[in-house]
Scaffold this active site. Sequence first.
Site, PDB file in Angstrom:
ATOM      1  N   GLU A  14      -4.567  68.491  22.929  1.00 36.75           N
ATOM      2  CA  GLU A  14      -3.530  67.594  22.435  1.00 36.75           C
ATOM      3  C   GLU A  14      -4.221  66.319  21.935  1.00 36.75           C
ATOM      4  OE1 GLU A  14      -0.219  67.400  21.843  1.00 36.75           O
ATOM      5  OE2 GLU A  14      -0.684  65.338  21.293  1.00 36.75           O
ATOM      6  N   CYS A  62       3.106  61.525  26.045  1.00 36.60           N
ATOM      7  CA  CYS A  62       2.621  62.883  25.819  1.00 36.60           C
ATOM      8  C   CYS A  62       3.731  63.893  26.045  1.00 36.60           C
ATOM      9  CB  CYS A  62       1.467  63.163  26.776  1.00 36.60           C
ATOM     10  SG  CYS A  62       0.778  64.809  26.582  1.00 36.60           S
ATOM     11  N   HIS A  69       4.199  61.103  33.105  1.00 36.86           N
ATOM     12  CA  HIS A  69       4.289  59.661  32.861  1.00 36.86           C
ATOM     13  C   HIS A  69       5.648  59.111  33.296  1.00 36.86           C
ATOM     14  CE1 HIS A  69       0.396  59.631  31.055  1.00 36.86           C
ATOM     15  NE2 HIS A  69       0.734  60.666  30.315  1.00 36.86           N
ATOM     16  N   ARG A 505      -4.216  67.143  34.483  1.00 34.61           N
ATOM     17  CA  ARG A 505      -5.582  66.849  34.078  1.00 34.61           C
ATOM     18  C   ARG A 505      -6.281  65.858  35.000  1.00 34.61           C
ATOM     19  NH1 ARG A 505      -2.345  68.281  30.846  1.00 34.61           N
ATOM     20  NH2 ARG A 505      -2.747  69.877  29.286  1.00 34.61           N
ATOM     21  N   SER A 528      -7.314  61.832  31.090  1.00 36.83           N
ATOM     22  CA  SER A 528      -8.271  62.102  30.006  1.00 36.83           C
ATOM     23  C   SER A 528      -9.047  60.844  29.619  1.00 36.83           C
ATOM     24  CB  SER A 528      -7.568  62.704  28.792  1.00 36.83           C
ATOM     25  OG  SER A 528      -7.136  64.012  29.101  1.00 36.83           O
ATOM     26  N   CYS A 572      -6.610  65.792  26.754  1.00 39.59           N
ATOM     27  CA  CYS A 572      -5.375  65.355  26.115  1.00 39.59           C
ATOM     28  C   CYS A 572      -5.596  63.934  25.624  1.00 39.59           C
ATOM     29  CB  CYS A 572      -4.184  65.396  27.039  1.00 39.59           C
ATOM     30  SG  CYS A 572      -2.747  64.807  26.147  1.00 39.59           S
ATOM     31  N   CYS A 575      -2.510  61.505  25.548  1.00 41.85           N
ATOM     32  CA  CYS A 575      -2.390  60.733  26.777  1.00 41.85           C
ATOM     33  C   CYS A 575      -3.422  59.612  26.811  1.00 41.85           C
ATOM     34  CB  CYS A 575      -2.636  61.626  27.992  1.00 41.85           C
ATOM     35  SG  CYS A 575      -1.178  62.483  28.573  1.00 41.85           S
TER      36      CYS A 575
HETATM   37 NI1  NFE Z   1      -1.163  64.589  27.644  1.00 41.38          NI
HETATM   38 FE1  NFE Z   1      -1.916  64.083  30.709  1.00 41.38          FE
HETATM   39  C1  NFE Z   1      -2.178  65.232  32.026  1.00 41.38           C
HETATM   40  C2  NFE Z   1      -1.711  62.674  31.739  1.00 41.38           C
HETATM   41  S1  NFE Z   1      -3.825  63.561  30.191  1.00 41.38           S
HETATM   42  S2  NFE Z   1      -1.717  65.675  29.214  1.00 41.38           S
HETATM   43  O1  NFE Z   1      -2.318  66.075  32.782  1.00 41.38           O
HETATM   44  O2  NFE Z   1      -1.510  61.791  32.346  1.00 41.38           O
HETATM   45  O3  NFE Z   1      -5.023  63.269  30.738  1.00 41.38           O
END
Ligand code: NFE
Length: 597
Positions: A14, A62, A69, A505, A528, A572, A575
């Site tokens: 992503e 995201c 989130h 993640r 990420s 991602c 994110c």
């Molecule tokens: Ni957009 Fe996320 C996850 C977050 S990214 S995927 O899992 O927070 O690191």
Amino acid sequence: MNQRVIVDPVTRIEGHLRIEAETDAEGRITRASSAGTMVRGLEIILRDRDPRDAWAFAQRICGVCTLVHGIASVRSVEHALGIAIPRNAELIRNLMIAAQYVHDHVMHFYHLHALDWVDVVSALKADPKRTSELAQSLSGYARSSPGYFSDVRKKLKGFVDAGQLGIFANGYWGHPAYRLPPEANLMAVAHYLDALAWQRDVVKLHAVFGGKNPHPMFLVGGVPCAISLHTDRAGRGGGHGKGPHFRGGDGATALNVVGLQTVQNVIRQMRQFVDQVYVPDTLAIAGFYKDWFTQGEGVGNFMTFGDFPAKGMGDPSGYLIPGGVILDRDLKKVHPIDFQAEGEIQEFVSHAWYDYGGGKDQGLHPWKGETKLNYTGPKPPYKQLDLEQSYSWLKSPRWKGKPVEVGPLARVLMLYATGHQPTKELAGMALKKLGVPMAALFSTLGRTAARTLETKLIADAMQGWYDELVANIKGGDLNTFNGAKWEPSTWPKQARGVGIMEAPRGALSHWIVIEDGRIANYQAIVPSTWNAGPRDAANQQGPYEAALQGHRIHDGRQPVEILRTIHSFDPCIACAVHVAGPGGEAGPAVVTGLAGS
Ligand code: NFE
């Protein structure tokens, strides 16, 4: 000849990630640099808003880790204002987070990572009967007949003959790094397609509890799904004076018996797919690539924040996944994290396109975090980034000045280090089956295998939370919301909070400063970002960069080695930089540039 191998964009992730890898005469990576090429903006958008609304904005960071989130945001406000949520709300959140893991990890394995190991075109040479024998030797999954695999092969042949590989386009098919026999390739392609259908079904769990997916609904102080066993399809009260009226369905506005039954079915479907398809496939595929258990480690430091509370977020002793830091692979010592201490969690911008008021080499604790964009890179289209200066839109988060890896491997190591028996047994079984030592986990495939193992652990845990929720409801406890501090008039003039969680993640934190009922500062430090961030003020690499060090690239125009290790983190970048994309561009195919240096 020394080269710079550039992959931009890295696809099957992503967001927008660019890797610039400098290689020596043998094609070995001497220094890799990881760059996020689009910019964040969510923190700026959140300023001055009502903290109770923040989740709805923050969640749009995201659509892959679609709910995390939202959860981190409501937890940040609850932490700031000292709000405890009812147990039913905690159970529903646990189930929603767990469903996100299982969905996301299966999707990552089949749709984002498998094609680094599985040669789709080679699957055409497979014998469906032998594929069926292979599949049945691995598990009792029902879709494993010769006829089934023959149909999948036919479908695939149709794609190839028409010159339209569609979702399978642009792989490095035929690259000598692919080692699976045609039958294993065909089986994996079949499961790739099955997983697409499966995810459409299991996503219903989020719709039952949160109204929809992606981006289900949340609520500061609990969950917005009321529980009522007395509602019919339209959400009207029922019962006719004869006790609970067990009707209801998709149109009901409150959680009822039909909704609960849907959740139970999803949990069953999830566990079945994980046990019968995902775990056996991971072990079978990994068995052909054991050299990838000895490379791609990264920084050797691992961090978790902890999640799946049993006694509220305020009591970490009840978390299923504990929080802490492991340094230099030493599983004997888990270092505690102090979220409030200025010198523990900090973000640096020395090699990122941001400025700080106090200077570019400063580290800032997120409650004092700044989001001042300052792009100093080359004008697009450009060939190379200036890697000695700033080269990414990601900041570099550090714990006590150290780069740390977050994510499934960190969590499995943390569970192992803290003596979680099911993890020890599962990891022991997997390592034995593969014939590799514990140290094999510190690698590209170790990271991928850890993701599979944690999926099983979490899918199994879902049944317990579901059973407890049903028992509570049967016992008459329908409470899902604590509204005691809903009104801003009950809040202090100033408050600060941190909402932590384990996103698929890795460790995620949202930091909020509330003043006079409004958001004065908001910072999200995302998994990420921890993993993909650039070098810091002390020139220490981030986990992606360190993990690529020493990889031998056999063909700079087809750098499948870079993809294997980068995808093992499941990047991602949406994110990581909280993308605000102006043009809604579709992700183009992997483009590899070679620039001699
Ligand atoms: Ni957009 Fe996320 C996850 C977050 S990214 S995927 O899992 O927070 O690191």
